[in-house]
Motif scaffolding. Sequence first.
Motif, PDB file in Angstrom:
ATOM      1  N   SER A 162       0.827  -1.220   0.000  1.00  0.00           N
ATOM      2  CA  SER A 162       0.000   0.000   0.000  1.00  0.00           C
ATOM      3  C   SER A 162       0.857   1.265   0.000  1.00  0.00           C
ATOM      4  CB  SER A 162      -0.924   0.003   1.222  1.00  0.00           C
ATOM      5  OG  SER A 162      -0.168   0.099   2.418  1.00  0.00           O
ATOM      6  N   GLN A 163       2.127   1.149   0.412  1.00  0.00           N
ATOM      7  CA  GLN A 163       3.015   2.312   0.405  1.00  0.00           C
ATOM      8  C   GLN A 163       3.785   2.417  -0.918  1.00  0.00           C
ATOM      9  OE1 GLN A 163       2.639   4.269   3.041  1.00  0.00           O
ATOM     10  NE2 GLN A 163       1.278   2.711   3.943  1.00  0.00           N
ATOM     11  N   GLU A 164       3.992   1.262  -1.583  1.00  0.00           N
ATOM     12  CA  GLU A 164       4.811   1.255  -2.779  1.00  0.00           C
ATOM     13  C   GLU A 164       4.016   1.442  -4.068  1.00  0.00           C
ATOM     14  OE1 GLU A 164       7.982  -1.948  -0.866  1.00  0.00           O
ATOM     15  OE2 GLU A 164       6.725  -2.476  -2.564  1.00  0.00           O
ATOM     16  N   ILE A 165       2.718   1.235  -4.036  1.00  0.00           N
ATOM     17  CA  ILE A 165       1.906   1.290  -5.243  1.00  0.00           C
ATOM     18  C   ILE A 165       1.818   2.722  -5.750  1.00  0.00           C
ATOM     19  CG2 ILE A 165      -0.307   1.639  -4.097  1.00  0.00           C
ATOM     20  CD1 ILE A 165      -1.450  -0.463  -6.032  1.00  0.00           C
ATOM     21  N   GLY A 166       1.794   2.881  -7.078  1.00  0.00           N
ATOM     22  CA  GLY A 166       1.763   4.217  -7.673  1.00  0.00           C
ATOM     23  C   GLY A 166       0.474   4.961  -7.370  1.00  0.00           C
ATOM     24  N   ALA A 167       0.558   6.285  -7.368  1.00  0.00           N
ATOM     25  CA  ALA A 167      -0.601   7.105  -6.996  1.00  0.00           C
ATOM     26  C   ALA A 167      -1.724   6.977  -8.002  1.00  0.00           C
ATOM     27  CB  ALA A 167      -0.176   8.573  -6.852  1.00  0.00           C
ATOM     28  N   ASP A 168      -1.428   6.692  -9.269  1.00  0.00           N
ATOM     29  CA  ASP A 168      -2.456   6.619 -10.308  1.00  0.00           C
ATOM     30  C   ASP A 168      -2.876   5.181 -10.605  1.00  0.00           C
ATOM     31  OD1 ASP A 168      -0.722   9.263 -11.995  1.00  0.00           O
ATOM     32  OD2 ASP A 168      -2.485   9.409 -10.679  1.00  0.00           O
ATOM     33  N   PHE A 169      -2.408   4.217  -9.806  1.00  0.00           N
ATOM     34  CA  PHE A 169      -2.800   2.823 -10.029  1.00  0.00           C
ATOM     35  C   PHE A 169      -4.305   2.666  -9.791  1.00  0.00           C
ATOM     36  CE2 PHE A 169      -2.476  -1.687 -10.187  1.00  0.00           C
ATOM     37  CZ  PHE A 169      -3.389  -2.136  -9.262  1.00  0.00           C
ATOM     38  N   SER A 170      -4.949   1.895 -10.662  1.00  0.00           N
ATOM     39  CA  SER A 170      -6.390   1.648 -10.518  1.00  0.00           C
ATOM     40  C   SER A 170      -6.653   0.168 -10.739  1.00  0.00           C
ATOM     41  CB  SER A 170      -7.202   2.475 -11.507  1.00  0.00           C
ATOM     42  OG  SER A 170      -8.583   2.172 -11.391  1.00  0.00           O
ATOM     43  N   ALA A 171      -7.358  -0.450  -9.806  1.00  0.00           N
ATOM     44  CA  ALA A 171      -7.666  -1.880  -9.908  1.00  0.00           C
ATOM     45  C   ALA A 171      -8.632  -2.186 -11.034  1.00  0.00           C
ATOM     46  CB  ALA A 171      -8.250  -2.385  -8.586  1.00  0.00           C
ATOM     47  N   THR A 172      -9.266  -1.153 -11.593  1.00  0.00           N
ATOM     48  CA  THR A 172     -10.246  -1.398 -12.659  1.00  0.00           C
ATOM     49  C   THR A 172      -9.605  -1.860 -13.951  1.00  0.00           C
ATOM     50  OG1 THR A 172     -10.153   0.942 -13.286  1.00  0.00           O
ATOM     51  CG2 THR A 172     -11.812   0.302 -11.669  1.00  0.00           C
ATOM     52  N   GLN A 173      -8.276  -1.765 -14.067  1.00  0.00           N
ATOM     53  CA  GLN A 173      -7.588  -2.191 -15.274  1.00  0.00           C
ATOM     54  C   GLN A 173      -7.156  -3.658 -15.223  1.00  0.00           C
ATOM     55  OE1 GLN A 173      -7.576  -0.004 -17.759  1.00  0.00           O
ATOM     56  NE2 GLN A 173      -8.603   1.400 -16.339  1.00  0.00           N
ATOM     57  N   LEU A 174      -7.329  -4.303 -14.075  1.00  0.00           N
ATOM     58  CA  LEU A 174      -6.899  -5.687 -13.927  1.00  0.00           C
ATOM     59  C   LEU A 174      -7.921  -6.632 -14.561  1.00  0.00           C
ATOM     60  CD1 LEU A 174      -5.641  -5.591 -10.240  1.00  0.00           C
ATOM     61  CD2 LEU A 174      -4.296  -5.347 -12.334  1.00  0.00           C
ATOM     62  N   GLU A 175      -7.418  -7.797 -15.029  1.00  0.00           N
ATOM     63  CA  GLU A 175      -8.300  -8.739 -15.723  1.00  0.00           C
ATOM     64  C   GLU A 175      -9.409  -9.254 -14.821  1.00  0.00           C
ATOM     65  OE1 GLU A 175      -8.195 -13.175 -17.823  1.00  0.00           O
ATOM     66  OE2 GLU A 175      -6.471 -12.441 -16.691  1.00  0.00           O
ATOM     67  N   ASP A 176      -9.058  -9.566 -13.555  1.00  0.00           N
ATOM     68  CA  ASP A 176     -10.075 -10.140 -12.677  1.00  0.00           C
ATOM     69  C   ASP A 176     -11.188  -9.140 -12.373  1.00  0.00           C
ATOM     70  OD1 ASP A 176      -8.057  -9.866  -9.642  1.00  0.00           O
ATOM     71  OD2 ASP A 176      -8.334  -8.530 -11.345  1.00  0.00           O
ATOM     72  N   PHE A 177     -10.857  -7.813 -12.330  1.00  0.00           N
ATOM     73  CA  PHE A 177     -11.909  -6.817 -12.107  1.00  0.00           C
ATOM     74  C   PHE A 177     -12.766  -6.666 -13.359  1.00  0.00           C
ATOM     75  CE2 PHE A 177     -13.716  -3.412  -9.668  1.00  0.00           C
ATOM     76  CZ  PHE A 177     -14.256  -2.573 -10.630  1.00  0.00           C
ATOM     77  N   ILE A 178     -12.134  -6.693 -14.537  1.00  0.00           N
ATOM     78  CA  ILE A 178     -12.890  -6.574 -15.785  1.00  0.00           C
ATOM     79  C   ILE A 178     -13.869  -7.731 -15.936  1.00  0.00           C
ATOM     80  CG2 ILE A 178     -12.664  -6.574 -18.302  1.00  0.00           C
ATOM     81  CD1 ILE A 178      -9.962  -5.163 -17.932  1.00  0.00           C
ATOM     82  N   LEU A 179     -13.447  -8.931 -15.516  1.00  0.00           N
ATOM     83  CA  LEU A 179     -14.325 -10.099 -15.622  1.00  0.00           C
ATOM     84  C   LEU A 179     -15.573  -9.980 -14.750  1.00  0.00           C
ATOM     85  CD1 LEU A 179     -11.711 -12.998 -15.645  1.00  0.00           C
ATOM     86  CD2 LEU A 179     -13.059 -12.168 -17.569  1.00  0.00           C
ATOM     87  N   SER A 180     -15.524  -9.145 -13.706  1.00  0.00           N
ATOM     88  CA  SER A 180     -16.657  -9.017 -12.794  1.00  0.00           C
ATOM     89  C   SER A 180     -17.654  -7.951 -13.235  1.00  0.00           C
ATOM     90  CB  SER A 180     -16.152  -8.693 -11.381  1.00  0.00           C
ATOM     91  OG  SER A 180     -15.526  -7.420 -11.363  1.00  0.00           O
ATOM     92  N   GLN A 181     -17.379  -7.238 -14.330  1.00  0.00           N
ATOM     93  CA  GLN A 181     -18.289  -6.201 -14.796  1.00  0.00           C
ATOM     94  C   GLN A 181     -19.568  -6.827 -15.341  1.00  0.00           C
ATOM     95  OE1 GLN A 181     -17.544  -2.816 -14.306  1.00  0.00           O
ATOM     96  NE2 GLN A 181     -16.070  -3.950 -13.074  1.00  0.00           N
ATOM     97  N   PRO A 182     -20.702  -6.110 -15.264  1.00  0.00           N
ATOM     98  CA  PRO A 182     -21.986  -6.683 -15.719  1.00  0.00           C
ATOM     99  C   PRO A 182     -21.952  -7.129 -17.174  1.00  0.00           C
ATOM    100  CG  PRO A 182     -22.356  -4.710 -14.410  1.00  0.00           C
ATOM    101  CD  PRO A 182     -20.871  -4.796 -14.608  1.00  0.00           C
TER     102      PRO A 182
END
Length: 733
Positions: A162-182
């Motif tokens: 949580s300290q090392e991750i970039g400020a503009d990182f967004s989990a919405t770009q990950l494959e597993d999050f995309i698979l959960s979209q309606p």
Amino acid sequence: MGGRVAVIIALSTLFSFLHIRQALRTEILEQLQQQVSERAQREQAIFVLAEDDHALIKKTFLEQLQSFQSQQEEVDARFDKLFVRPPDGTVRSRPEVDGSRMVQVFVPRGVVLDAVLRVRILAAYDVLTRFSPVFHLRFKTTYITFPEGVVVAFMPTTPTWSQEIGADFSATQLEDFILSQPEKNPRRQTIWSGVFKEELSKQWMVSVVTPVDLEGRHAVTIGHDLFLEELMARTLNEHLPSAYNVLVRDDGQLIAHPQLKLENATVAYNILSDSGRPDVARKVLGSQENADHVRSLFERLRNRESAQAVLELPEYNEYIAVTRLGGPGWNLATVLPERVVSQPAFFAARYVLLLGILSLLVELVIMFRVLQQQITRPLLALTQATDKVAAGDFKVSLDTSRGDELGQLASAFRLMADEVQRREEALRQANEGLEQRVEERTREVKEVHQQLVQTARRAGMAEIATNVLHNVGNVLNSVYTSSQVAKERVGRMRLEHVGRVAHLLEQHRGDLTSFLTQDERGRHLLPFLNGLGQSLLEERIEVLEMLDDVGRYTEHIGDIVKLQQNYARTPRVREPVELVALVEDSLRINSAGLTRHQVKVQRQLASLPPVMTDKHKMLMILVNLVSNAKYALDHVSSGERLLTVQLEQCAADRVRISIHDNGVGIAPEMLTRIFQYGFTTRVDGHGFGLHSSALAAQEMGGTLSVHSEGLGHGATFSLELPYTPAPPPSPSP
């Protein structure tokens, strides 16, 4: 004649080869199908467990959201206390948080933290804090992502993420999050990602995600990351002799294959898209021929009928047994070369042919010897013996050692003279040896009887030991669950607040009165201490109650062992028992399994005075019945699983406890065998739980019966016991 025998031998060899080949093929393919099915049951356990974990997290998250609706001020205070906003505009967990033991949060730059989002983040944080340490025993990472790009995760292998991750990182770009979209998951069900190599650990993994919607809108996504190294190693190394295993997705992604080399690969090999690229095929599978072979195998799997479990790949002379793993739906296939079936049949046919040829040679030698012998001698001797008999001399001397018709005729002549003498001698010898034979038979009967007694004793000892293990196993499940929950409650006690308060008071020791009455923090200190003390007291009471449960379960284990030890001695002493409390104890012992299987319990318990009975035998029976009912409900939809427990006085001197489930039911032909030792309808059952329970009911003077309308109509087990009210306790002096 030799030619006819040779033809018969050749035909016998051919038919033997065809018969043995067909029999071996049927047997080996059945074994292959059974091995693949059993292996799939073992391998898919971790995937099914992940989906069960998601259901639990989702249910707890929704409950936590509901409980936070009226606590906005407390939510805001906790949020500001747990998280910090660095200069880069993000919101992160505080740097001093130990990420190897605690859940961390990351909110990207630019996200508006309104009240609703704060509630969702804090609810996700509390749920993961509660469950993640337990889930980490099996899963690398447990996380919850938000459509706003927020990540709440427990990643002990990367404690400072949580300290090392970039400020503009967004989990919405990950494959597993995309698979959960309606649009990707309209049914809103648990879904599995493709196989990928994790960047930090350099290990192959797969993600499983479950979307959670609130009021028709996507609220959060629950996820697990699973390491696949052990599964891939088992798939490659644990196989039948001469066979190999393959693990592949429906979209062509190859997960495990003996020729698959993934040491230097960063993405998984796809059969459909990569088999036509010779450079990739040679690098990953060793050659283009291997890639074509894998492509043919995959096409055969993809084009099979849904119920088809055993396939043939004729162009490569292979048999394929395939099944699907529950959860991700991967295809687990075992490939067996056809030579494994044909070679044993060929060897057997060769032995038949060799034996036939040897038999033919022996027969020819015998025929030659017979034709070379002079047959006039036995005929002449027979003629002379006939003359002696005609002259009245019955003491003839003939060659009776021959095995042909002449030898039989010579024996007949000898029998005519010796038959009477032999019979008389045989009768005398029989009379002399009759008494000796009677004594020998009597001694043999005694020895057999002693062996039967020893065998029956060993069988009884084995049955007693089996009962002990079965009943102790039921109780140990509840002991483990209670101890784990108590450990979790102790870990959540906010004892660190006491140290902070003491430090604050120490800082204001000189002006304690003005600090408590005028300072903003001081005025809230006494109410905070009061609330903290009350919270610690309540948590202490809960932990003590759980430890009391552990004590009762442990006591019950001891009584189970003592009960089995006393089977060969005098019966147990009866004691006053509260039947309602005993029924509740049996449900509490099975509470973990009932909750995990989402079984609703309905109680119809009549209030009866204490009765005199054997408490622990009764508890053993009820625990077995509740546990069996729980498994009988596995085939019922989770929202419809109902277990009804009824306690009533069915007669003036009888009391009945009924356990009814609306589960799979019992076929009529099984009702007469349900209480037999070793009989079971479950794949992993042992067949001694109901048998031992029926025996225990008889020992207490009662009966254990079962009723079912048939398959799909549930079943009812009824325990009837003598109703003997306990005498009132004697008054204290």
